[in-house]
Design a protein around this motif. Structure first.
Motif: not given
Length: 422
Positions: A58, A61, A64-66, A74, A355, A390-391
């Motif tokens: 966490k 990342a 929310l958007h990675v 990640v 998230v 991308n999460n």
């Protein structure tokens, strides 16, 4: 009524006073694999390591958007959690046997164009293998250079390739269909912590986008002192929140809750599982109760016989600060399954607020609006976060429910036909 799907792989975890035994069995005839873990308590240590690893993930990342530039780091963080768990749990020779077993037992698991296989993990309250996070389909390193290779690499983990059902040795309610009101709406009860932005987003989605499909009760808590308690609502899903009438009777909804959704704080770091807590707030009122107190109140509520109806699916979205830990999160599904709820979906650790809200919408859109079974809906939610943002944090959500649980197709069709006839 659609029957339960047979599992493609069944994992039995059995503990005795000396050691833990795990047996992997495949439906396609792959020879079973039986393993003894190196010592008593190793699963507890594995869950502690899982918690530490997920907290680190966490931090890698936090949004929310990675960004694409961070995908390699990640995935490396995600994969290393699984590798550490494999090293802790199994002899190195057994690790290679595990990879061979899984690729033989479910050879098409990583193909996104095919239905995902079903894996059932059976064990006691504190005896679950953290299967979802294990990279059992590819132990060799994956090169992540862009979004496409990131998504493909994530499929080496069981949780992104398979539907995973966790089963405790408790009586399992047989019903696999959620019913709707005569208007075709699904009775949902919303219980929240109102100061969480994610909880407010979830409530807004139920009240707007999903309003045509959902008959919402709540949010709870409410200011009315005559409203039913949390335990009373869990025990009797027909109770409404508009107070008592005629002395001791609550108003009741005609069709009971089919889903009870919690968007709240969960405190799951106590040494005693019954001391873990749920915290709710709303309408100027706060409710903070331990699982032990909830259990006591459920015993009191059980003095009143409830109708022989299927109890709702419970979805617990534990969002907010670092208060929920993988080592003790198993006490939450245990409480609701002991109450004979039809299932429980929740996260193994707390997830960031945004998230949690995104996962909630990604789960309910296929499950409540499109009528897909729960197992497929959970897979879609995990992959929605993966593809859209991308999460990978959708992998921390686990299901203790039959993956075939779904809205009743007949009531959905009847409501659709009635609407068209107007």
């Amino acid at each position: 009524m659609t029957g339960s799907l047979p599992a493609d792989v069944t994992v039995h975890v059995r503990e005795d006073s000396a050691r833990t035994r795990i047996e992997f069995r495949a439906r396609n005839g792959t020879p079973p694999l039986k393993v003894s873990l190196p010592g008593k308590g190793v699963l507890d240590e594995a869950r502690r390591q899982l918690d530490t690893g997920l907290q680190r993930l966490k931090d890698t990342a936090p949004e929310l958007h990675v960004p694409e530039a961070e995908l390699s780091a990640v995935f490396d963080s995600l994969r290393r959690i699984g590798l550490r768990l494999l090293f802790l749990l199994f002899d190195l020779k057994v690790v290679n046997e595990l990879e061979r077993f899984w690729t033989s037992a479910v050879p098409f698991a990583r193909n996104p164009g095919l239905p995902p296989p079903l894996v059932e993990c059976v064990g006691g309250r504190d005896a679950f293998l953290p299967l979802e996070i294990l990279p059992l389909f590819r132990l060799a390193p994956n090169e992540v250079t862009d979004r496409e290779s990131f998504v493909a690499a994530c499929r080496s983990l069981v949780g992104f390739s398979c539907m995973v059902k966790r089963t405790m040795p408790l009586p399992q309610p047989p019903g696999l269909e959620l019913v709707t009101t005569p208007e075709g709406r699904v009775p949902v009860r919303f219980l929240h912590y109102e100061h969480l932005a994610g909880a407010r987003k979830e409530l807004a989605w139920f009240s707007s986008t999903a309003a045509h499909r959902v008959e919402l009760e709540g949010p709870y808590p409410v200011a009315d002192p005559g409203a039913p308690s949390l335990a009373e609502q869990i025990y009797d899903p027909k109770l409404l929140l508009n107070g008592r009438h005629g002395g001791s009777d609550h108003s009741r909804r005609k069709t009971p809750d089919q889903v009870q959704h919690f968007a709240c704080h969960c405190y799951a770091n106590a040494d005693d599982p019954l001391e873990n807590e749920v915290e709710l707030s709303g309408d100027g009122r706060a409710v903070r109760v331990t699982l032990g107190e909830l259990g006591e109140d459920l015993v009191t509520a059980a003095r009143d016989e409830r109708a022989d109806e299927q109890l709702p699916l419970v979805v617990m979205n534990a969002c907010g600060a670092a208060r929920m830990h993988a080592t003790s999160s198993l006490s939450f599904p245990f409480l609701f399954l002991k109450n004979r709820n039809r299932g429980f979906v929740g996260s193994d650790v707390e997830v960031p607020d945004d998230v949690a809200a995104a996962f909630s919408q990604a789960l309910y859109e296929p499950f409540l609006l499109r009528g897909l079974p729960l197992g497929r809906s959970l897979m879609e939610a995990r992959n929605s976060l993966l593809h859209t943002f991308n999460n990978p944090l959708g992998i921390v959500y686990s299901a203790y429910a039959d993956p075939q649980l779904r809205l009743c197709p007949k009531t959905m069709k009847d409501a659709y036909d009635a609407a068209r006839a107007v």
